[in-house]
Design a protein around this motif. Sequence first.
Motif, short mmCIF file in Angstrom:
data_model
loop_
_atom_site.label_atom_id
_atom_site.label_comp_id
_atom_site.label_asym_id
_atom_site.label_seq_id
_atom_site.Cartn_x
_atom_site.Cartn_y
_atom_site.Cartn_z
N ASP A 198 1.07 3.31 9.99
CA ASP A 198 0.52 3.98 11.89
C ASP A 198 -0.42 2.78 12.74
O ASP A 198 -1.13 2.25 12.22
CB ASP A 198 -0.82 4.60 11.10
CG ASP A 198 -0.35 6.24 12.02
OD1 ASP A 198 0.02 6.25 13.14
OD2 ASP A 198 -2.16 6.67 11.75
N GLN A 244 0.92 3.36 1.73
CA GLN A 244 0.88 4.06 2.79
C GLN A 244 1.57 4.41 3.69
O GLN A 244 2.91 2.94 3.79
CB GLN A 244 -0.32 3.97 3.57
CG GLN A 244 -2.10 3.80 2.74
CD GLN A 244 -3.12 3.10 3.54
OE1 GLN A 244 -2.45 3.19 4.49
NE2 GLN A 244 -4.36 2.93 2.34
N GLN A 245 1.90 5.55 4.51
CA GLN A 245 2.97 5.06 6.16
C GLN A 245 2.28 4.41 7.48
O GLN A 245 0.98 4.21 7.54
CB GLN A 245 2.98 6.39 6.66
CG GLN A 245 4.51 7.67 5.90
CD GLN A 245 5.76 7.33 5.76
OE1 GLN A 245 6.35 6.74 6.57
NE2 GLN A 245 6.29 8.14 5.26
N ASP A 258 6.37 3.96 14.27
CA ASP A 258 5.52 4.37 13.00
C ASP A 258 6.30 5.88 13.12
O ASP A 258 7.67 5.23 14.31
CB ASP A 258 4.55 4.29 13.16
CG ASP A 258 3.94 4.75 13.98
OD1 ASP A 258 4.79 5.11 14.91
OD2 ASP A 258 2.97 4.36 14.27
N ARG A 295 0.50 -0.92 0.47
CA ARG A 295 -0.13 -0.05 0.48
C ARG A 295 0.74 1.19 -0.03
O ARG A 295 1.77 1.19 0.75
CB ARG A 295 -1.00 0.02 0.88
CG ARG A 295 -2.22 -0.94 1.12
CD ARG A 295 -2.97 -0.87 2.74
NE ARG A 295 -3.00 -2.65 3.03
CZ ARG A 295 -4.48 -2.36 3.68
NH1 ARG A 295 -4.62 -1.49 4.42
NH2 ARG A 295 -4.56 -3.43 4.33
N PHE A 326 2.49 -1.70 4.19
CA PHE A 326 3.08 -0.38 4.37
C PHE A 326 4.92 -0.10 4.98
O PHE A 326 5.12 -1.03 5.03
CB PHE A 326 2.33 -0.18 6.43
CG PHE A 326 0.66 0.23 6.65
CD1 PHE A 326 -0.09 0.59 5.80
CD2 PHE A 326 -0.24 -1.61 6.64
CE1 PHE A 326 -1.24 0.40 5.88
CE2 PHE A 326 -0.66 -1.66 7.08
CZ PHE A 326 -2.02 -1.17 6.49
N TYR A 327 4.68 1.05 4.60
CA TYR A 327 6.11 2.39 4.92
C TYR A 327 6.20 2.11 5.63
O TYR A 327 5.74 2.51 6.82
CB TYR A 327 6.31 3.04 3.41
CG TYR A 327 7.28 3.28 3.76
CD1 TYR A 327 8.50 2.70 2.49
CD2 TYR A 327 7.44 4.80 4.42
CE1 TYR A 327 10.02 3.23 2.95
CE2 TYR A 327 8.88 5.19 4.53
CZ TYR A 327 10.52 4.98 3.20
OH TYR A 327 11.26 5.52 3.55
#
Length: 454
Positions: free
Chosen positions: A44, A41-42, A191, A39, A166-167
Amino acid sequence: MNTLLCTMLAITLGAAAWPHTARSAEISWTGQPDSHRIRMQQADIGGFGPWQFGMSPARLEEQLRATWPDARIRQRTDPVQRTRMITLDLPALPVLPDRLESASPSESGLGAEAPGPATVTFLFGYRSDRLMTINLNWYAQDNANTAQRQALLSAGTDYVAHLLEFYWEPLQSARGHVLGPNNLLLFTGRDRRGRGVEVRIDGVALDVINPDGGEDAQRPAPEGPAQLQISLSARPDDPDVYRVPDFYAPAPEAVRPASGPLAATPPEPHSITGFRSARFGMTLEEVAAAIRGDFGVDDADMTEIVNEEEGTLILQVTVPELAPGPGPAELYYILGAASQRVIHVNVIWSTGENPGEEARNRIGVAGMQLTRYFSERQWKPDGMASGMVTGPGEVVLFTGIDSDNAGVEVMVRGVPTTSADGTTTEPEGPALLRLSYMLQVGEPDVVVLPEDGF
């Protein structure tokens, strides 16, 4: 039997609100996903499904009872960290958060999504009283079979694959670190806000890689239970728990772990220099002045005692209260036989001759709070130990030695102890907590008779 204290000692010595992971030389890709979605997205970390950081105990319990009206829900306070805890026991629980909404035991098909029975522990902050940590444990008890172990491992793989969608910022995640013979860190990460997640599996077969040139190994699953643990924390590096006041006022960077799971900078080594304003090497007049400044006492409140056997001079004072111990504390500042300067300080809290269970518990809790305080600091290699039973009802909760061979020791007496064979010794007499600071461990400045003198 004083079960509260026995349990408390075991829990506090073995675990904390958030496990800080040490790096390992051994690597294993057991349990790592072969593929996963990506994704844009960071990462979280806000909690687990509907259980979000910042929730109040009342709101969380209301939610739990609405979802699992027949589940066993317990609430208690950790006496050492002074944090509220809610524990939920379930016959099954899915690992992926997006399936949690359908996790009621009455739902059909749950067994295909859940690796086994689970216990969830929610921890709330000491000051905030808001949800700060979630520990989820799936387990196969007794002697787990191959299918049970594989179910736990597969569930861990699924959750790691979910996290890898996620990143994660560089150097803020790690995978595949072997923590013990069959204990594996599947994933750990922070995160952007510093919130953390950790996934561990224990009791499964591992394919181990030694990156330092040693032989690779295949480790079969051991006999006994197996467990999958997922821990999520809003403040993994600075948990909101009770801490005893700083005795030395060390620099903040010296008492907190380096940020992030792969932080390269270790914390500064801790140094034992004395107790509060009283420093090793002070003369009698200097230490008396330090005591007056620390505790607001007069010279008339101090007593000089000569230890004729050791040739040392002791300056004793009683203070009405001293955190974290219960009640008055007796302080003994010991000046060396040859140097006539401070070499040792003892701080002692004690009960009456026949204390009740509550009084013994208060002594034990204070000892564990001191243990946590000192165990968070950096000591010289192999210079730290804890949980040593030294006699009936006597435990050295902590000992630490700094790079100059100065040391600190936390000892409790008059508490229940359990031997290696499971035998419990009930305490007799008073309960006592002693905190000792030593200028030179194993080299006291005392009178010693020559070996060939007689």
